[in-house]
Every structure is written in structure tokens, then in C-alpha cells.
Motif scaffolding. Structure first.
Motif, PDB file in Angstrom:
ATOM      1  N   GLU A 212       0.843  -1.192   0.000  1.00  0.00           N
ATOM      2  CA  GLU A 212       0.000   0.000   0.000  1.00  0.00           C
ATOM      3  C   GLU A 212       0.879   1.243   0.000  1.00  0.00           C
ATOM      4  O   GLU A 212       2.060   1.179   0.320  1.00  0.00           O
ATOM      5  CB  GLU A 212      -0.889   0.010   1.240  1.00  0.00           C
ATOM      6  CG  GLU A 212      -1.827  -1.177   1.302  1.00  0.00           C
ATOM      7  CD  GLU A 212      -2.671  -1.163   2.558  1.00  0.00           C
ATOM      8  OE1 GLU A 212      -2.475  -0.258   3.390  1.00  0.00           O
ATOM      9  OE2 GLU A 212      -3.506  -2.068   2.684  1.00  0.00           O
ATOM     10  N   ALA A 213       0.262   2.365  -0.337  1.00  0.00           N
ATOM     11  CA  ALA A 213       0.997   3.624  -0.315  1.00  0.00           C
ATOM     12  C   ALA A 213       0.154   4.690   0.361  1.00  0.00           C
ATOM     13  O   ALA A 213      -1.061   4.722   0.198  1.00  0.00           O
ATOM     14  CB  ALA A 213       1.342   4.055  -1.736  1.00  0.00           C
ATOM     15  N   VAL A 214       0.812   5.524   1.130  1.00  0.00           N
ATOM     16  CA  VAL A 214       0.155   6.662   1.774  1.00  0.00           C
ATOM     17  C   VAL A 214       0.832   7.919   1.234  1.00  0.00           C
ATOM     18  O   VAL A 214       2.059   8.004   1.220  1.00  0.00           O
ATOM     19  CB  VAL A 214       0.331   6.599   3.307  1.00  0.00           C
ATOM     20  CG1 VAL A 214      -0.237   7.843   3.966  1.00  0.00           C
ATOM     21  CG2 VAL A 214      -0.312   5.342   3.868  1.00  0.00           C
ATOM     22  N   ALA A 215       0.016   8.866   0.803  1.00  0.00           N
ATOM     23  CA  ALA A 215       0.593  10.111   0.290  1.00  0.00           C
ATOM     24  C   ALA A 215       0.897  11.053   1.455  1.00  0.00           C
ATOM     25  O   ALA A 215       0.092  11.193   2.369  1.00  0.00           O
ATOM     26  CB  ALA A 215      -0.369  10.767  -0.689  1.00  0.00           C
ATOM     27  N   ALA A 216       2.079  11.657   1.416  1.00  0.00           N
ATOM     28  CA  ALA A 216       2.446  12.616   2.467  1.00  0.00           C
ATOM     29  C   ALA A 216       1.543  13.834   2.382  1.00  0.00           C
ATOM     30  O   ALA A 216       1.273  14.342   1.291  1.00  0.00           O
ATOM     31  CB  ALA A 216       3.906  13.023   2.302  1.00  0.00           C
ATOM     32  N   ALA A 217       1.058  14.289   3.544  1.00  0.00           N
ATOM     33  CA  ALA A 217       0.172  15.451   3.571  1.00  0.00           C
ATOM     34  C   ALA A 217       0.928  16.688   3.069  1.00  0.00           C
ATOM     35  O   ALA A 217       0.372  17.527   2.375  1.00  0.00           O
ATOM     36  CB  ALA A 217      -0.337  15.665   4.996  1.00  0.00           C
ATOM     37  N   ASP A 218       2.206  16.769   3.418  1.00  0.00           N
ATOM     38  CA  ASP A 218       3.015  17.923   3.028  1.00  0.00           C
ATOM     39  C   ASP A 218       4.222  17.418   2.229  1.00  0.00           C
ATOM     40  O   ASP A 218       5.140  16.837   2.808  1.00  0.00           O
ATOM     41  CB  ASP A 218       3.460  18.655   4.296  1.00  0.00           C
ATOM     42  CG  ASP A 218       4.452  19.761   3.999  1.00  0.00           C
ATOM     43  OD1 ASP A 218       4.677  20.071   2.799  1.00  0.00           O
ATOM     44  OD2 ASP A 218       5.011  20.319   4.967  1.00  0.00           O
ATOM     45  N   PRO A 219       4.227  17.606   0.904  1.00  0.00           N
ATOM     46  CA  PRO A 219       5.316  17.058   0.080  1.00  0.00           C
ATOM     47  C   PRO A 219       6.699  17.593   0.463  1.00  0.00           C
ATOM     48  O   PRO A 219       7.712  16.948   0.183  1.00  0.00           O
ATOM     49  CB  PRO A 219       4.943  17.509  -1.348  1.00  0.00           C
ATOM     50  CG  PRO A 219       3.521  17.943  -1.295  1.00  0.00           C
ATOM     51  CD  PRO A 219       3.224  18.340   0.108  1.00  0.00           C
ATOM     52  N   ASP A 220       6.745  18.746   1.132  1.00  0.00           N
ATOM     53  CA  ASP A 220       8.014  19.260   1.654  1.00  0.00           C
ATOM     54  C   ASP A 220       8.730  18.202   2.490  1.00  0.00           C
ATOM     55  O   ASP A 220       9.957  18.107   2.495  1.00  0.00           O
ATOM     56  CB  ASP A 220       7.737  20.440   2.610  1.00  0.00           C
ATOM     57  CG  ASP A 220       8.026  21.783   1.955  1.00  0.00           C
ATOM     58  OD1 ASP A 220       8.376  21.782   0.759  1.00  0.00           O
ATOM     59  OD2 ASP A 220       7.873  22.817   2.641  1.00  0.00           O
ATOM     60  N   GLU A 221       7.933  17.464   3.237  1.00  0.00           N
ATOM     61  CA  GLU A 221       8.485  16.544   4.239  1.00  0.00           C
ATOM     62  C   GLU A 221       9.356  15.450   3.661  1.00  0.00           C
ATOM     63  O   GLU A 221      10.217  14.919   4.338  1.00  0.00           O
ATOM     64  CB  GLU A 221       7.337  15.869   4.990  1.00  0.00           C
ATOM     65  CG  GLU A 221       6.893  16.626   6.187  1.00  0.00           C
ATOM     66  CD  GLU A 221       6.079  15.742   7.110  1.00  0.00           C
ATOM     67  OE1 GLU A 221       6.373  14.537   7.218  1.00  0.00           O
ATOM     68  OE2 GLU A 221       5.147  16.277   7.711  1.00  0.00           O
ATOM     69  N   ILE A 222       9.080  15.073   2.424  1.00  0.00           N
ATOM     70  CA  ILE A 222       9.766  13.892   1.918  1.00  0.00           C
ATOM     71  C   ILE A 222      11.057  14.259   1.176  1.00  0.00           C
ATOM     72  O   ILE A 222      11.736  13.394   0.653  1.00  0.00           O
ATOM     73  CB  ILE A 222       8.836  13.035   1.033  1.00  0.00           C
ATOM     74  CG1 ILE A 222       8.327  13.849  -0.153  1.00  0.00           C
ATOM     75  CG2 ILE A 222       7.644  12.520   1.806  1.00  0.00           C
ATOM     76  CD1 ILE A 222       9.112  13.629  -1.362  1.00  0.00           C
ATOM     77  N   MET A 223      11.399  15.526   1.160  1.00  0.00           N
ATOM     78  CA  MET A 223      12.577  15.947   0.405  1.00  0.00           C
ATOM     79  C   MET A 223      13.831  15.161   0.804  1.00  0.00           C
ATOM     80  O   MET A 223      14.185  15.080   1.975  1.00  0.00           O
ATOM     81  CB  MET A 223      12.849  17.440   0.630  1.00  0.00           C
ATOM     82  CG  MET A 223      14.030  17.935  -0.203  1.00  0.00           C
ATOM     83  SD  MET A 223      14.727  19.457   0.433  1.00  0.00           S
ATOM     84  CE  MET A 223      13.429  20.572  -0.024  1.00  0.00           C
ATOM     85  N   GLY A 224      14.483  14.568  -0.170  1.00  0.00           N
ATOM     86  CA  GLY A 224      15.757  13.905   0.072  1.00  0.00           C
ATOM     87  C   GLY A 224      16.873  14.878  -0.273  1.00  0.00           C
ATOM     88  O   GLY A 224      16.853  15.509  -1.324  1.00  0.00           O
TER      89      GLY A 224
END
Ligand code: UD1
Ligand code: CA
Length: 462
Positions: A212-224
Motif C-alpha cells: 500500500e501507499a500513503v501520500a504525504a500530507a506535506d510534500p516538503d516533508e519527503i525531500m531527500g
């Protein structure tokens, strides 16, 4: 359900072009990987394992006792990295994998991922995000029914896959035994010749597990953070978060955009921070202070009700109600006790200034112990260095040091002692004595008239 978190921190971070391992690059003064560690801890896991490799000792040291480190040597990819953690992760029901280079992840997001996993019992729950520019990330490939099939790395992606804007955050919760079983099946047959962690997904599904996949509420958060451009972008986000935190705690930031507050700084309520101010390191500022504009304070402790103008303060301690006027440099070991005042263009080092004492203008005080109620005149300096060693100066309570005085250390000015302006003092001044150490003034009457003639007779200029 017992959960172990695995932080991947073994890579060199080639794209940073740095001698410092990528995960140790600081954001607001704190190594990137510490943010990851805190988010993981805040999400409530039972054990944290960190996979280290490139400069392993340094990275392990930054993590301290908060994580068990396992070494991955050589670094053959993220899948191989997780495999290296198997012994430390054995016996746990599930594994939360987090890269060490995604410092903006919050504990809340990780907790909701864990929660989703607990509810669904999937073999894997991934964190994803839909972004405008997916460059550099693994793309999430779904089937016609919208189910996640696999992750394709950018290097291996065809044009259609590259166009996918849903990206893999690199974060997932796995069923522990299923994960380690699937890892035995992955290969390095790809453009980078690496063991990709995400190649376990088709294997998990083949074994009957759900992905399954969950989308991050704030895409900022996933920045690598892979390079220094991303580092600066992440720094800006961290800085905004820190500023908002302190404003909510009752601190006024006149211009948050030009105020730099380190992650380890603390500030009391009703303090006003003026623009262009830097508060860094383990700095603590009390309540009701006015700091800046243009102040730089590093690793220092400022009491309550202090006023600090544009000055540089390092490893120093200020009591309550202290004023540090514009353009001073307080070097390590400076202590200003309650109500003390340091004015314009003074430099202090390893010096204690007692309560209510004043150093108002143009002084250098090094290795000095100054009592209470002392006045230091403009331009007075301690001569603390004889070319070989440093020597102490003692100025006792209530003493008065005139302007342009040299205090040749080691030397003591006793209680309520007076030193006349322009004196060079190299012997102790007894309490309540006046010391004058300068040439007597001589006035030569009529000297100018004899030399140049009467007024009005001066030769023309040039
Ligand atoms: C990785 C993911 C990609 C995802 C992205 C999210 C893989 C193959 N790709 O790509 O799908 O979109 O993160 O940011 O996983 N590491 C090790 N040992 C290794 C290799 C890496 O510990 O052998 C660590 C690195 O130190 C780093 C993390 O794993 O902290 C991720 O590695 P990195 O090389 O940055 O992967 P990306 O190319 O960003
Ligand atoms: Ca990365």
C-alpha cells in the motif's frame, strides 16, 4: 506489535562533493541524521538501528547512544543496507525504514504510516508524494486498478516512467519476516549495479502480501537531500519551522526571514529579536530581552531583560538586565553579571565584569576579574600578554579606571582605587589610593609666538 526502525546512513553522498558524510551536514546547526533520529523516536518505535559505513565512526558518534549502529561495508545499495541490519532487527514484527537524508520528515507522518500498517496488515506501506518535479527520485508505478506495482529508479526509467510525478519517499513500514525473506531474492541487475530495497515489492506481492501507499500530507516533508542545492532548501524549511515554534512560544521575531535561530537554541517569552540576528549553538536567551538588529550569539547564555545591540558574543554568559551596546566582541569566557554594561567597540576575553560595572567605550579587557560598581574609562586596556604568557588583572569593587589607562598584568587595583587618565600601571594600586603614572605636563608660555611670529603673520598655505 514490536517495531524496529532502520535508518540508512552508510552512503558517502557523492553528489554533495564533500569530505563530510552527507548525513552529517548540518541544518540549523544540527546534523541532518539527528532530525531523522528524532522523528523516528517521536513516532514511537521500540528500537532504532542505524546502518553506517562511509566514515562510520563519525556518523555513529553523531547518533550517540540513541541508535544501535551496524556497519555496511562496502555499500552495495539500500537493499543491501537493510540486510546488514537483519541481526539487530530480528524478532521485531515490523520494520520502519527511513533514509538518513530526509531530515524534514515529522514524527506525525511516520506515526500515521505505522498506524496505517497496524490497521491494514499489509506486507509494506510506502510513503509517497505527488510533486511537480520528480527528478532524482524513484517513481511509483501503479497498475490500471491503481495498485502499486513497483518502484523504478530514475536511472532505470523509460520516458513514460520518468513522466510519473508520484515519487517514492524512501520510507516504508514492512512486515519484518516478509521483508528479510524477500531481500534474499533481490539482485543488482540494474543501471547502478546496486541492490535496491524497493525491488522487494514485487517479491512481497508474489508471496501473497499487499503493498500500500500513503501520500504525504506535506510534500516538503519527503525531500531527500542529495546535493547542496537541496541542503539549502531543507535549511530554509527547518528555519521556518524553528521561527514558527518560537513565535508560538511568545517570542517576537520582527523579520523571521532574516533571523537565524539554531535548532538547539532556547528563547524566553516577550523577547524581541530584531532583523539580521544569528542565535546559534547551545545558546539560551532569557525572557524580555531585546536582541539585535545584527547580533550574533554563539553558545552563550543571556539572562532576562538584557539588551544586545549588533555585537558578536561567543561562549559567554550574561546575567539579568545586562546591556551590550553596539559593536562589541565578547570572546569565550566573558561573564557579565547582573546590570553590567558594555558599550561601544569593546573586546572582552576570559573576563568577569561584576554587577553594575561599566565598560562603556573602546576597551580591551583580557583575563581580568572586575568587581562590582567599577567604571572603566574609554580606551582603557589590560596589557595581559607579555609576548610569552597571559597574566591576570584584578580590579576590585568600586574602582575607577580613567581613560586610556594601560594595566600591565599581573596587576591589581584595590577597592575604590583611582587610576588617573593616561596612566600606565605596572604596580598594584592600594585600596582607596590614587595612582598617576604619566609625565607631568609642562606648558611653555609664548612658545608659538616666538617660533612663528605674531598672530595673522602665518606664511600662505602651500
Ligand atoms: C533513494 C531511493 C529512491 C527514493 C529516494 C528518496 C533507492 C534505490 N532509491 O534514492 O527510490 O525516491 O531515495 O529520497 O533506495 N544508503 C546506505 N547504503 C547504501 C546506499 C545508500 O546506507 O548502500 C543510504 C544513504 O546514505 C542515504 C539513503 O540510503 O541516506 C538513500 O540513499 P541515496 O543514495 O541518497 O538514494 P537516492 O538515490 O536518493
Ligand atoms: Ca537520497
Amino acid at each position: 506489535m514490536r517495531t524496529v526502525a532502520v535508518i540508512l546512513a552508510a552512503g558517502q553522498g557523492t553528489r554533495m562533493r564533500s569530505d563530510l558524510p552527507k548525513v552529517l551536514h548540518p541544518l540549523a546547526g544540527r546534523p541532518m541524521v539527528r532530525y531523522v533520529l528524532e522523528a523516528v523516536r517521536g513516532a514511537g518505535v521500540d528500537r532504532v538501528v542505524a546502518v553506517v559505513g562511509h566514515q562510520a565512526d563519525r556518523v555513529a558518534q553523531a547518533l550517540g547512544d540513541d541508535a544501535r549502529c551496524v556497519v555496511q561495508e562496502p555499500q552495495l545499495g539500500t537493499g543491501h543496507a537493510v540486510q546488514c541490519a537483519e541481526a539487530e532487527a530480528a524478532g521485531f514484527d515490523r520494520v520502519l525504514v527511513v533514509p538518513g537524508d530526509t531530515p524534514l520528515l515529522t514524527a506525525g507522518t511516520l506515526a500515521s504510516l505505522l498506524e496505517r500498517h497496524a490497521r491494514s496488515g499489509a506486507a509494506a506501506v510506502l510513503l509517497t508524494a505527488v510533486v511537480d518535479d520528480p527528478t532524482g527520485y524513484g517513481r511509483v508505478i501503479r497498475d490500471a486498478a491503481g495498485m502499486v506495482q513497483r518502484i523504478v529508479e530514475e536511472a532505470d526509467a523509460g520516458p513514460e516512467e520518468r513522466a510519473v510525478r508520484e515519487i517514492n519517499a524512501g520510507v516504508a513500514v514492512f512486515d519484518g519476516p516478509a521483508l528479510f525473506a524477500a531481500l534474499r531474492g533481490i539482485t543488482a541487475a540494474n543501471r547502478q549495479n546496486e541492490y535496491y530495497l524497493w525491488d522487494v515489492l514485487p517479491l512481497l506481492m508474489a508471496a501473497g502480501g499487499a503493498v500500500e501507499a500513503v501520500a504525504a500530507a506535506d510534500p516538503d516533508e519527503i525531500m531527500g537531500v542529495n546535493d547542496r542545492v537541496a541542503l539549502a532548501e531543507a535549511e530554509a524549511v527547518v528555519r521556518r519551522r524553528i521561527a514558527r515554534h518560537w513565535m508560538r512560544q511568545g517570542v517576537t521575531l520582527v523579520d523571521p526571514a532574516t533571523t537565524y535561530i539554531g535548532a538547539d537554541v532556547e528563547i524566553g517569552p516577550d523577547t524581541v529579536i530584531e532583523p539580521l540576528t544569528v542565535l546559534a549553538g547551545r545558546t539560551v536567551v532569557g525572557r524580555s530581552c531585546r536582541i539585535g538588529p545584527g547580533a550574533q550569539i554563539y553558545h552563550s547564555r543571556i539572562g532576562d531583560g538584557c539588551t544586545v545591540g549588533p555585537s558578536v558574543i561567543e561562549e559567554s554568559r550574561l546575567g539579568d538586565g545586562v546591556t551590550v551596546g553596539p559593536f562589541n566582541h565578547l570572546r569565550p569566557g566573558t561573564v557579565l553579571e547582573d546590570g553590567a554594561r558594555v558599550g561601544n567597540f569593546a573586546e572582552l576575553k576570559n573576563t568577569r565584569v561584576g554587577p553594575g560595572s561599566k565598560v562603556p567605550h573602546h576597551s580591551y579587557l583580557g583575563d581580568a576579574e572586575i568587581g562590582r560598581g567599577v567604571n572603566i574609562g574609554a580606551g582603557a586596556v589590560t596589557v595581559n600578554y607579555d609576548g610569552r604568557a597571559k597574566h591576570p588583572t584584578r580590579i576590585e569593587d568600586g574602582a575607577f579606571i580613567g581613560c586610556n589607562v594601560n594595566l600591565v598584568a599581573p596587576v591589581t587595583v584595590g577597592r575604590r582605587g583611582y587610576v588617573a587618565a593616561g596612566s600606565t600601571i605596572h604596580r598594584d594600586v592600594p585600596p582607596e589610593a590614587l595612582a598617576i603614572a604619566r609625565n607631568r605636563q609642562e606648558n611653555k608660555e609664548g612658545w608659538v609666538r616666538r617660533r612663528l611670529g605674531p598672530a595673522g603673520d602665518e606664511p600662505p598655505e602651500g
